[in-house]
Design a protein around this motif. Structure first.
Motif, mmCIF file in Angstrom:
data_model
loop_
_atom_site.group_PDB
_atom_site.id
_atom_site.type_symbol
_atom_site.label_atom_id
_atom_site.label_comp_id
_atom_site.label_asym_id
_atom_site.label_seq_id
_atom_site.Cartn_x
_atom_site.Cartn_y
_atom_site.Cartn_z
ATOM 1 N N LYS A 37 0.733 -1.174 -0.131
ATOM 2 C CA LYS A 37 0.061 -0.032 -0.135
ATOM 3 C C LYS A 37 1.131 1.157 -0.109
ATOM 4 O O LYS A 37 1.231 1.812 1.171
ATOM 5 N N LEU A 38 1.470 1.806 -1.138
ATOM 6 C CA LEU A 38 2.296 2.544 -1.478
ATOM 7 C C LEU A 38 1.664 4.031 -1.410
ATOM 8 O O LEU A 38 0.847 4.268 -2.159
ATOM 9 N N GLN A 39 2.104 4.970 -0.514
ATOM 10 C CA GLN A 39 1.714 6.291 -0.583
ATOM 11 C C GLN A 39 2.729 7.237 -1.217
ATOM 12 O O GLN A 39 3.857 7.301 -1.138
ATOM 13 N N LEU A 40 1.859 7.758 -2.403
ATOM 14 C CA LEU A 40 2.647 8.582 -3.243
ATOM 15 C C LEU A 40 2.068 9.968 -3.508
ATOM 16 O O LEU A 40 0.700 10.143 -3.327
ATOM 17 N N ALA A 41 2.890 10.917 -3.704
ATOM 18 C CA ALA A 41 2.301 12.188 -4.076
ATOM 19 C C ALA A 41 1.904 12.355 -5.445
ATOM 20 O O ALA A 41 2.313 11.699 -6.382
ATOM 21 N N VAL A 42 0.895 13.166 -5.751
ATOM 22 C CA VAL A 42 0.420 13.603 -6.993
ATOM 23 C C VAL A 42 0.239 15.046 -6.789
ATOM 24 O O VAL A 42 -0.097 15.545 -5.901
ATOM 25 N N GLU A 43 0.230 15.683 -8.423
ATOM 26 C CA GLU A 43 0.114 17.177 -8.382
ATOM 27 C C GLU A 43 -1.526 17.461 -8.574
ATOM 28 O O GLU A 43 -1.880 18.552 -8.333
ATOM 29 N N ALA A 44 -2.310 16.367 -8.901
ATOM 30 C CA ALA A 44 -3.922 16.929 -8.944
ATOM 31 C C ALA A 44 -4.504 15.537 -8.691
ATOM 32 O O ALA A 44 -4.065 14.488 -8.681
ATOM 33 N N VAL A 72 -5.320 2.018 -11.701
ATOM 34 C CA VAL A 72 -4.674 3.169 -12.482
ATOM 35 C C VAL A 72 -3.639 3.003 -12.848
ATOM 36 O O VAL A 72 -2.686 2.088 -12.263
ATOM 37 N N SER A 73 -3.184 3.345 -13.990
ATOM 38 C CA SER A 73 -1.736 3.167 -14.662
ATOM 39 C C SER A 73 -0.954 4.434 -14.791
ATOM 40 O O SER A 73 -1.380 5.442 -14.966
ATOM 41 N N GLY A 74 0.195 4.326 -14.510
ATOM 42 C CA GLY A 74 1.260 5.457 -14.475
ATOM 43 C C GLY A 74 2.722 5.336 -14.145
ATOM 44 O O GLY A 74 3.063 4.020 -14.161
ATOM 45 N N THR A 75 3.219 6.265 -13.947
ATOM 46 C CA THR A 75 4.587 6.267 -13.539
ATOM 47 C C THR A 75 5.133 6.578 -12.035
ATOM 48 O O THR A 75 4.523 7.658 -11.769
ATOM 49 N N ILE A 76 5.787 5.750 -11.431
ATOM 50 C CA ILE A 76 6.233 6.045 -10.097
ATOM 51 C C ILE A 76 7.688 6.552 -10.285
ATOM 52 O O ILE A 76 8.476 5.968 -10.835
ATOM 53 N N ARG A 77 7.873 7.751 -9.683
ATOM 54 C CA ARG A 77 9.224 8.429 -9.823
ATOM 55 C C ARG A 77 9.843 8.654 -8.442
ATOM 56 O O ARG A 77 8.815 8.965 -7.312
ATOM 57 N N ALA A 78 11.101 8.450 -8.163
ATOM 58 C CA ALA A 78 11.566 8.768 -6.756
ATOM 59 C C ALA A 78 13.055 9.179 -6.866
ATOM 60 O O ALA A 78 13.479 8.954 -8.062
ATOM 61 N N ARG A 79 13.572 9.568 -5.786
ATOM 62 C CA ARG A 79 14.888 10.238 -5.855
ATOM 63 C C ARG A 79 15.801 9.403 -4.923
ATOM 64 O O ARG A 79 15.511 9.063 -3.812
ATOM 65 N N SER A 107 3.730 -0.446 3.699
ATOM 66 C CA SER A 107 2.652 0.401 3.742
ATOM 67 C C SER A 107 3.054 1.760 4.415
ATOM 68 O O SER A 107 3.835 1.893 5.142
ATOM 69 N N GLY A 108 3.011 2.735 3.333
ATOM 70 C CA GLY A 108 3.376 4.076 3.514
ATOM 71 C C GLY A 108 4.226 4.697 2.525
ATOM 72 O O GLY A 108 4.225 4.006 1.422
ATOM 73 N N ARG A 109 4.929 5.493 2.732
ATOM 74 C CA ARG A 109 5.852 6.279 1.636
ATOM 75 C C ARG A 109 7.026 5.269 1.445
ATOM 76 O O ARG A 109 7.584 4.965 2.644
ATOM 77 N N PRO A 110 7.518 5.183 0.296
ATOM 78 C CA PRO A 110 8.838 4.346 0.387
ATOM 79 C C PRO A 110 9.919 5.073 0.702
ATOM 80 O O PRO A 110 10.111 6.452 0.649
ATOM 81 N N ARG A 111 10.727 4.130 1.462
ATOM 82 C CA ARG A 111 11.762 4.449 2.091
ATOM 83 C C ARG A 111 13.110 3.891 1.617
ATOM 84 O O ARG A 111 14.280 4.355 1.726
ATOM 85 N N GLU A 163 14.561 9.363 -0.976
ATOM 86 C CA GLU A 163 14.084 10.551 -0.384
ATOM 87 C C GLU A 163 12.687 10.685 -0.434
ATOM 88 O O GLU A 163 11.739 10.242 -1.195
ATOM 89 N N PRO A 164 12.094 11.431 0.750
ATOM 90 C CA PRO A 164 10.726 11.549 0.822
ATOM 91 C C PRO A 164 10.084 12.361 -0.455
ATOM 92 O O PRO A 164 10.956 13.082 -1.130
ATOM 93 N N GLY A 165 8.848 12.011 -0.971
ATOM 94 C CA GLY A 165 8.272 12.742 -1.862
ATOM 95 C C GLY A 165 8.119 11.990 -3.194
ATOM 96 O O GLY A 165 8.117 12.492 -4.306
ATOM 97 N N ALA A 166 8.379 10.532 -3.211
ATOM 98 C CA ALA A 166 7.955 9.736 -4.444
ATOM 99 C C ALA A 166 6.665 10.113 -5.145
ATOM 100 O O ALA A 166 5.370 10.478 -4.153
ATOM 101 N N THR A 167 6.476 9.994 -6.208
ATOM 102 C CA THR A 167 5.480 10.746 -6.657
ATOM 103 C C THR A 167 4.743 9.763 -7.897
ATOM 104 O O THR A 167 5.411 8.552 -8.290
ATOM 105 N N PHE A 168 3.450 9.836 -8.131
ATOM 106 C CA PHE A 168 2.917 8.937 -9.143
ATOM 107 C C PHE A 168 2.264 9.898 -10.033
ATOM 108 O O PHE A 168 1.595 10.909 -9.920
ATOM 109 N N THR A 169 2.738 9.686 -11.625
ATOM 110 C CA THR A 169 2.022 10.559 -12.559
ATOM 111 C C THR A 169 1.152 9.656 -13.392
ATOM 112 O O THR A 169 1.571 8.615 -13.873
ATOM 113 N N PRO A 170 -0.192 9.698 -13.419
ATOM 114 C CA PRO A 170 -0.918 8.953 -14.342
ATOM 115 C C PRO A 170 -0.608 8.805 -15.970
ATOM 116 O O PRO A 170 -0.075 9.671 -16.273
#
Length: 139
Positions: free
Chosen positions: A33-40, A50-57, A75-79, A130-137
């Motif tokens: 259960k990955l928690q990811l940031a989204v812009e919208a 949903v399909s998309g791209t997970i990006r991380a630093r 479960s939570g944000r990827p560390r 790093e904190p802030g992994a994102t999902f872009t649909p």
């Protein structure tokens, strides 16, 4: 990797939670259960795929000889991520990592001493995220 290579760059997951700035994705056959940031906010509703791209630093990336593929915590944000390299892009300094069943992350290198050319396809790698992994649909 001297040239851009990318296989299975997208993920498909079940949207478990959705908000204005974050989502929670689940993946078939796993308890992730990955928690990811989204812009919208996504147009999909919880329970839909949903399909998309997970990006991380990625912090310093280490090549490892043994071990499995995973994202911690489950479960939570990827560390922490460990997985197999399935691609990379020297122009953007990004490695593509298969980190579990159906879980692919595009990870930007942040350690100035490392570059994509330092790695080879199919190597196993391990690193902190790093904190802030994102999902872009997908569009």
């Amino acid at each position: 990797m001297s040239e851009a290579v990318s296989t299975s760059p997208h993920v498909t997951g079940k949207l478990l939670e959705s908000g204005l700035s974050r989502i929670v994705l689940g993946f078939a056959g796993t308890d992730y259960k990955l928690q990811l940031a989204v812009e919208a906010e996504l147009s999909a509703k919880p329970g839909q795929n949903v399909s998309g791209t997970i990006r991380a630093r990625a912090r310093r990336v280490d090549v490892i000889e043994a071990g499995g593929r995973f994202v911690e915590p489950w479960s939570g944000r990827p560390r922490r991520v460990q997985g197999r390299l399935i691609g990379g892009d020297p122009a953007t300094g990004t490695l593509v990592v298969q980190a579990g069943p159906g879980i692919v992350l595009h990870c930007t290198l942040t350690d100035a001493r490392q570059k994509v050319a330092d790695f080879q396809m199919h190597q196993m790698v391990s690193f902190d995220v790093e904190p802030g992994a994102t999902f872009t649909p997908d569009a």
